[in-house]
Write a protein that holds these residues in place. Structure first.
Motif, PDB file in Angstrom:
ATOM      1  N   PHE A 155      -3.132  10.528 -10.416  1.00 42.41           N
ATOM      2  CA  PHE A 155      -2.112  10.202  -9.412  1.00 42.41           C
ATOM      3  C   PHE A 155      -0.743  10.716  -9.856  1.00 42.41           C
ATOM      4  O   PHE A 155      -0.009  11.356  -9.097  1.00 42.41           O
TER       5      PHE A 155
ATOM      6  N   ALA B 204       1.551   4.322  -3.105  1.00 43.22           N
ATOM      7  CA  ALA B 204       1.169   5.721  -2.892  1.00 43.22           C
ATOM      8  C   ALA B 204       2.339   6.676  -3.090  1.00 43.22           C
ATOM      9  O   ALA B 204       2.145   7.882  -3.204  1.00 43.22           O
TER      10      ALA B 204
ATOM     11  N   TRP C 231       1.681  13.931  -8.241  1.00 42.83           N
ATOM     12  CA  TRP C 231       3.087  13.903  -7.829  1.00 42.83           C
ATOM     13  C   TRP C 231       3.942  14.825  -8.696  1.00 42.83           C
ATOM     14  O   TRP C 231       4.920  15.407  -8.213  1.00 42.83           O
TER      15      TRP C 231
ATOM     16  N   ASP D 298       0.840  -1.203   0.000  1.00 46.57           N
ATOM     17  CA  ASP D 298       0.000   0.000   0.000  1.00 46.57           C
ATOM     18  C   ASP D 298       0.872   1.249   0.000  1.00 46.57           C
ATOM     19  O   ASP D 298       0.601   2.213  -0.717  1.00 46.57           O
ATOM     20  N   LEU D 299       1.920   1.216   0.836  1.00 47.52           N
ATOM     21  CA  LEU D 299       2.818   2.369   0.927  1.00 47.52           C
ATOM     22  C   LEU D 299       3.502   2.624  -0.418  1.00 47.52           C
ATOM     23  O   LEU D 299       3.501   3.743  -0.933  1.00 47.52           O
TER      24      LEU D 299
END
Lengths: 262, 243
Positions: B215, B189, B219, B185-186
């Protein structure tokens, strides 16, 4: 010759240790780089219990057995693959006129002691895997033999890489496919690769003798490709043969080197 | 040109070696992470193709040398913003490297194992959009790494840290989707996922297009914003010595 090597290596070590914070930080970080290969194996085994019939401990054993000689060579001789850069910069000539062998000087040029962290990491994994596996103690004598074999094979590979760069001055990266690629290949059981590739790294470029053939003996397993039992012990024959070839190639390279002139 | 071909050769060899690992894993776990076996092999060669344009092993920007030598002072007084100027250079370089170092590994992958192409023009266009955004995210990160030389003098430590982050947490070494639990999950992201995992998923059609692009855009904006702040900071830090 050994004395000259360690004298040169020690000089570079003292230079690197002049900035202690940087020195220790780089040692820890080089460990982190090596640990990513290990992390890949652990993530693979978080998803499966066996890879091509090999358990996690067995793969870690093969990883450690390949990485120990590889990281030692990475520490001690990997700078041989900078030959093409020296040719381009014109600095190879200085190596050739000094009263020490060119191979020796190039191997120690920019010796990077902080890579020692990777050797420790490989050794720890190997020892852990040997302890975790229930191995026949009568077969453990093979461990030092296969490490020595691996050292000779990877040193020969880097020497060949350096020799090839006399011809490949403009394309030095090609040799990475064989040196670093050789390490990538041997980290896993060769059973995962195609039959032709495995034949190639057994009979042409003897990478199979770094950890696969002798490793099968230590693990007490039969070869999935069905090679006969005596092949497990051929490493000490294959490695010197490759070393001889590498030495000849290196001599050819140095002999045919023509300086760019002034 | 020869150097680029040599790089393409090495990327292809590593692609083949990595593909065998993924094949062994997907034979043990068919359909893992929503990919079939061909998807997994395709994943491997598309990600190999992204190494050079995304400069995952670091470098690509000439800034650290210019900061050390002091030439950065000249760059800062040019009538063009430093960050945009560098971005323009980097995008051009990425386009060239994708052609000469990216396409050969994919051709090799197609010849040795067989890989899939994006299904239809829509998926292809989504991949191209993802590719462009990935280059911008990668640039945004490397620009910050490069400017850190201003404060750290020795940039090797940061370079190695960046190497670990952008090879392991980008999805280059293994798909992030098979990372276990919280680690997965980390990783999904973090910005490095936007450089490799997301464009490759767009190529395979394995992820919804708009959220993926959003997404990446998020970033890209964050990293470019930080880069703009860092550029302002070095403007105040640079001292021109002269004579």
């Amino acid at each position: 010759m050994v004395r000259t090597y360690f004298l040169l290596a020690w000089t570079w070590t003292r230079a690197a240790a002049a900035y202690p914070v940087s020195f220790w930080l780089m040692t820890v970080l080089s460990l982190a780089v090596a640990a990513t290969d290990l992390a890949v194996i652990l993530v693979v085994f978080a998803n499966t219990t066996s890879l091509a019939g090999f358990s996690r401990e067995e793969v870690l054993f093969l990883y450690g057995a390949a990485s120990l000689p590889f990281t030692l060579c990475d520490l001690f001789v990997s700078n041989l693959d900078r030959v093409s850069r020296h040719i381009k910069d014109g600095t190879l000539d200085t190596f050739l006129i000094r009263p020490a062998g060119a191979w020796l000087q190039l191997a120690t040029d920019r010796f990077t002691p902080t890579r020692a962290g990777r050797v420790v990491q490989a050794a720890v994994v190997l020892v852990w895997a040997v302890a975790a596996l229930d191995l026949d103690p009568g077969r453990l004598w093979m461990l030092p033999v296969m490490t020595a074999t691996g050292l000779v094979i990877f040193t020969s590979l880097w020497t060949l890489a350096g020799a090839a760069q006399f011809a490949l001055t403009d394309a030095p990266e090609v040799v990475n496919a064989f040196t670093y690629g050789g390490h990538q290949l041997t980290q896993y059981p060769l059973a995962i690769y195609g039959r032709d590739l495995v034949r190639g790294v057994t009979y042409v470029l003897p990478l199979a003798f770094v950890n696969w053939q002798p490793g099968l003996y230590v693990l007490g397993r039969a070869d999935p490709f069905g090679t006969p039992e005596f092949m497990r012990f051929l490493g000490p024959v294959a490695a010197p043969a490759l070393a001889l070839l590498a030495a000849l190639a290196w001599r050819q390279g140095v002999r045919h080197y023509r300086s760019t002139g002034s | 040109m020869w150097a680029a071909l040599a790089g393409a050769f090495t990327n292809s060899v590593f692609g083949i070696l990595r593909a065998y690992i993924l094949i062994a894993l997907w034979q043990a776990r068919p359909g893992l992470a929503g990919y079939d076996l061909t998807d997994a092999v395709t994943y491997c060669f598309v990600t190999q193709a992204l190494i050079a344009p995304m400069q995952l092993f670091g470098g690509g920007l000439g800034l650290p040398e210019r900061i050390r030598s002091g030439d950065i002072a000249l760059d800062l007084v040019r009538p063009a913003p430093l960050q945009l100027w560098t971005l323009a250079e980097d995008t051009g370089r990425a386009a060239y490297l994708f052609l000469v170092r990216g396409l050969p590994p994919m051709v090799v992958g197609a010849a040795v194992f067989g890989i899939t192409l994006p299904a239809g023009a829509g998926q292809g266009a989504a991949f191209l959009a993802g590719l462009v955004l990935a280059v911008v995210v990668s640039f945004g990160w490397r620009y910050l790494v490069a400017l850190s030389v201003c404060w750290l003098v020795d940039d090797r430590g940061v370079a190695v840290l960046s190497l670990v982050l952008s090879t392991f947490f980008s999805g280059l070494m293994l798909p992030l989707r098979i990372f276990p639990g919280a680690l997965g999950d980390l990783a999904a992201a973090l910005p490095w996922a936007a450089m490799v995992q997301v464009p490759t998923d767009l190529y395979l059609g394995a992820a919804p297009v708009l959220p993926s692009l959003a997404f990446q855009a998020f970033w890209a904006v964050v990293l470019l914003g930080l880069g703009a702040l860092a550029t302002r900071a070095i403007r105040h830090k640079v001292m021109i010595q002269g004579g």
